[in-house]
Scaffold this motif. Sequence first.
Motif, PDB file in Angstrom:
ATOM      1  N   LYS A 212      -9.422 -14.163  -2.289  1.00 29.67           N
ATOM      2  CA  LYS A 212     -10.872 -13.953  -2.272  1.00 29.67           C
ATOM      3  C   LYS A 212     -11.602 -15.199  -1.778  1.00 29.67           C
ATOM      4  O   LYS A 212     -12.598 -15.106  -1.045  1.00 29.67           O
ATOM      5  N   ALA A 213     -11.116 -16.363  -2.165  1.00 32.45           N
ATOM      6  CA  ALA A 213     -11.734 -17.599  -1.693  1.00 32.45           C
ATOM      7  C   ALA A 213     -11.707 -17.676  -0.168  1.00 32.45           C
ATOM      8  O   ALA A 213     -12.690 -18.091   0.467  1.00 32.45           O
ATOM      9  N   VAL A 214     -10.600 -17.258   0.438  1.00 29.88           N
ATOM     10  CA  VAL A 214     -10.478 -17.289   1.894  1.00 29.88           C
ATOM     11  C   VAL A 214     -11.378 -16.226   2.532  1.00 29.88           C
ATOM     12  O   VAL A 214     -12.098 -16.508   3.502  1.00 29.88           O
ATOM     13  N   VAL A 215     -11.356 -15.011   1.988  1.00 28.39           N
ATOM     14  CA  VAL A 215     -12.183 -13.932   2.534  1.00 28.39           C
ATOM     15  C   VAL A 215     -13.665 -14.301   2.457  1.00 28.39           C
ATOM     16  O   VAL A 215     -14.421 -14.118   3.427  1.00 28.39           O
ATOM     17  N   ASP A 216     -14.091 -14.827   1.323  1.00 26.76           N
ATOM     18  CA  ASP A 216     -15.493 -15.212   1.183  1.00 26.76           C
ATOM     19  C   ASP A 216     -15.871 -16.340   2.134  1.00 26.76           C
ATOM     20  O   ASP A 216     -16.985 -16.377   2.670  1.00 26.76           O
ATOM     21  N   ASP A 257     -11.195  -4.488   6.232  1.00 25.32           N
ATOM     22  CA  ASP A 257     -11.209  -4.461   4.771  1.00 25.32           C
ATOM     23  C   ASP A 257      -9.815  -4.815   4.266  1.00 25.32           C
ATOM     24  O   ASP A 257      -8.858  -4.074   4.483  1.00 25.32           O
ATOM     25  N   ILE A 258      -9.694  -5.947   3.575  1.00 22.47           N
ATOM     26  CA  ILE A 258      -8.382  -6.417   3.125  1.00 22.47           C
ATOM     27  C   ILE A 258      -7.755  -5.499   2.091  1.00 22.47           C
ATOM     28  O   ILE A 258      -6.539  -5.263   2.117  1.00 22.47           O
ATOM     29  N   LEU A 259      -8.552  -4.974   1.179  1.00 24.59           N
ATOM     30  CA  LEU A 259      -7.994  -4.047   0.195  1.00 24.59           C
ATOM     31  C   LEU A 259      -7.543  -2.765   0.863  1.00 24.59           C
ATOM     32  O   LEU A 259      -6.445  -2.261   0.591  1.00 24.59           O
ATOM     33  N   ALA A 260      -8.362  -2.227   1.751  1.00 23.53           N
ATOM     34  CA  ALA A 260      -8.011  -0.967   2.403  1.00 23.53           C
ATOM     35  C   ALA A 260      -6.728  -1.081   3.205  1.00 23.53           C
ATOM     36  O   ALA A 260      -5.887  -0.177   3.174  1.00 23.53           O
ATOM     37  N   VAL A 261      -6.534  -2.192   3.923  1.00 22.13           N
ATOM     38  CA  VAL A 261      -5.331  -2.299   4.756  1.00 22.13           C
ATOM     39  C   VAL A 261      -4.085  -2.459   3.899  1.00 22.13           C
ATOM     40  O   VAL A 261      -3.022  -1.907   4.216  1.00 22.13           O
ATOM     41  N   ASP A 262      -4.182  -3.198   2.787  1.00 21.25           N
ATOM     42  CA  ASP A 262      -3.016  -3.327   1.903  1.00 21.25           C
ATOM     43  C   ASP A 262      -2.760  -2.029   1.145  1.00 21.25           C
ATOM     44  O   ASP A 262      -1.604  -1.616   0.961  1.00 21.25           O
ATOM     45  N   PHE A 290       1.118  -3.387  -8.026  1.00 27.11           N
ATOM     46  CA  PHE A 290      -0.129  -2.651  -7.825  1.00 27.11           C
ATOM     47  C   PHE A 290      -1.337  -3.397  -8.380  1.00 27.11           C
ATOM     48  O   PHE A 290      -2.475  -3.093  -8.012  1.00 27.11           O
ATOM     49  N   ARG A 291      -1.078  -4.379  -9.252  1.00 22.15           N
ATOM     50  CA  ARG A 291      -2.201  -5.142  -9.790  1.00 22.15           C
ATOM     51  C   ARG A 291      -2.903  -5.922  -8.681  1.00 22.15           C
ATOM     52  O   ARG A 291      -4.099  -6.220  -8.808  1.00 22.15           O
ATOM     53  N   GLN A 292      -2.207  -6.226  -7.596  1.00 23.32           N
ATOM     54  CA  GLN A 292      -2.893  -6.832  -6.460  1.00 23.32           C
ATOM     55  C   GLN A 292      -4.059  -5.953  -6.014  1.00 23.32           C
ATOM     56  O   GLN A 292      -5.167  -6.437  -5.747  1.00 23.32           O
ATOM     57  N   LEU A 293      -3.812  -4.655  -5.920  1.00 19.90           N
ATOM     58  CA  LEU A 293      -4.800  -3.719  -5.393  1.00 19.90           C
ATOM     59  C   LEU A 293      -5.936  -3.478  -6.379  1.00 19.90           C
ATOM     60  O   LEU A 293      -7.111  -3.516  -6.005  1.00 19.90           O
ATOM     61  N   THR A 294      -5.592  -3.232  -7.637  1.00 20.61           N
ATOM     62  CA  THR A 294      -6.649  -2.938  -8.608  1.00 20.61           C
ATOM     63  C   THR A 294      -7.511  -4.165  -8.876  1.00 20.61           C
ATOM     64  O   THR A 294      -8.724  -4.048  -9.080  1.00 20.61           O
ATOM     65  N   TYR A 295      -6.910  -5.355  -8.830  1.00 19.44           N
ATOM     66  CA  TYR A 295      -7.715  -6.550  -9.084  1.00 19.44           C
ATOM     67  C   TYR A 295      -8.600  -6.876  -7.886  1.00 19.44           C
ATOM     68  O   TYR A 295      -9.741  -7.329  -8.061  1.00 19.44           O
ATOM     69  N   MET A 296      -8.117  -6.639  -6.665  1.00 19.05           N
ATOM     70  CA  MET A 296      -9.004  -6.810  -5.515  1.00 19.05           C
ATOM     71  C   MET A 296     -10.227  -5.918  -5.643  1.00 19.05           C
ATOM     72  O   MET A 296     -11.352  -6.331  -5.329  1.00 19.05           O
ATOM     73  N   LYS A 297     -10.017  -4.689  -6.131  1.00 17.86           N
ATOM     74  CA  LYS A 297     -11.163  -3.792  -6.302  1.00 17.86           C
ATOM     75  C   LYS A 297     -12.112  -4.331  -7.368  1.00 17.86           C
ATOM     76  O   LYS A 297     -13.337  -4.306  -7.200  1.00 17.86           O
ATOM     77  N   GLU A 298     -11.568  -4.832  -8.467  1.00 20.01           N
ATOM     78  CA  GLU A 298     -12.411  -5.396  -9.515  1.00 20.01           C
ATOM     79  C   GLU A 298     -13.200  -6.603  -9.013  1.00 20.01           C
ATOM     80  O   GLU A 298     -14.344  -6.837  -9.445  1.00 20.01           O
ATOM     81  N   MET A 301     -13.546  -6.957  -3.426  1.00 18.84           N
ATOM     82  CA  MET A 301     -13.031  -7.406  -2.136  1.00 18.84           C
ATOM     83  C   MET A 301     -12.919  -6.293  -1.100  1.00 18.84           C
ATOM     84  O   MET A 301     -12.630  -6.572   0.069  1.00 18.84           O
ATOM     85  N   GLY A 302     -13.127  -5.042  -1.494  1.00 17.77           N
ATOM     86  CA  GLY A 302     -13.008  -3.952  -0.539  1.00 17.77           C
ATOM     87  C   GLY A 302     -12.852  -2.622  -1.241  1.00 17.77           C
ATOM     88  O   GLY A 302     -13.086  -2.494  -2.445  1.00 17.77           O
TER      89      GLY A 302
END
Length: 333
Positions: A212-216, A257-262, A290-298, A301-302
């Motif tokens: 997130k630091a990099v994306v932001d 969208d980083i979350l969408a692509v992953d 899968f916690r990568q994906l759910t935490y990105m949503k929280e 990030m996408g």
Amino acid sequence: MSNKPVAGTGGERYVPYSERTGEQSLVYFTRDLSAEGLRKAFAKVNQNITGKVSIKLHTGEPHGPNIIPRPWVEALVKNDLPDASIIETNTYYEGGRYTTEEHRKTLEVNGWTFCPVDITDADGTAPLPVKGGKWFTEMMMGKNILNYDSLFVLTHFKGHAMGGFGGSAKNIGIGCADGRIGKGMIHTAEGSDDLWSIAEEELMERMMESAKAVVDHFGKNISFVNVLRNMSVSCDCEGVAAAPVVTPNIGILASLDILAVDQASVDLVYALNENDRHALSERIESRHGFRQLTYMKELGMGNDKYRLIDLDNGEKEITAADAVRGVVPFKAE
């Protein structure tokens, strides 16, 4: 009572598309696993890749068998990003990329000699803020990341020994953090002698906060391509020791969208028949990936919902099942 943050739960469970909520992002798909396919995918997400451009790519340990083919990247750079630099950081573990000197030798061995490669932590570190994180307020990155206006995240999607899978978020979350301080913040509990003392859901969350630091930092000037080819359950950091590939090749995905692509990458794996996906899905589930994906949503990030656009058939919208229809069992090239 401890004030230490608590890691989330549920990272071992695949969330079906029907259970997801929120908006949809665009994800582009091609089955064309070639230099031309990579360029076609990049063309759909290149609109904000301007100024001084960096390409975050896992360049691999010496002679790594599964990395994105060098000729594909060379064709992309020469035709579409002629002034870009690949960016990397040194590793947290000892090996062919542990020091800058060793890393440069490995880059030559693996053929990354056709454009500049900036080992961004060779000259020190710099903090990037982590907004809304529960583990970090900042993450230490290779200092030279600050020298670029745009970042193209080019990722070999595959399994990972600790993360379950490695997609765009892992590529920048671990791959942009500097080799000693930043990667240590992600992997090692404070005061621990065990370098790998952070695991499962907490590790996923720490990686995602770093990503997130990099994306932001790059804002709208960042895009993502995942290459679903030679998907060992092992990361490219394992080099020639990587587990044999048994998962079929699928194609290339691209998004802003980083979350969408992953998420789409994981969905395409899970759309395979059980025999073909078993090794990779077991690796993801057993590591709570899968916690990568759910935490990105929280973290905002996408989106984990998306429209999958087929670049091979008139840019019509398809499902993950459509995308993998006709995929054949893996055969070593």
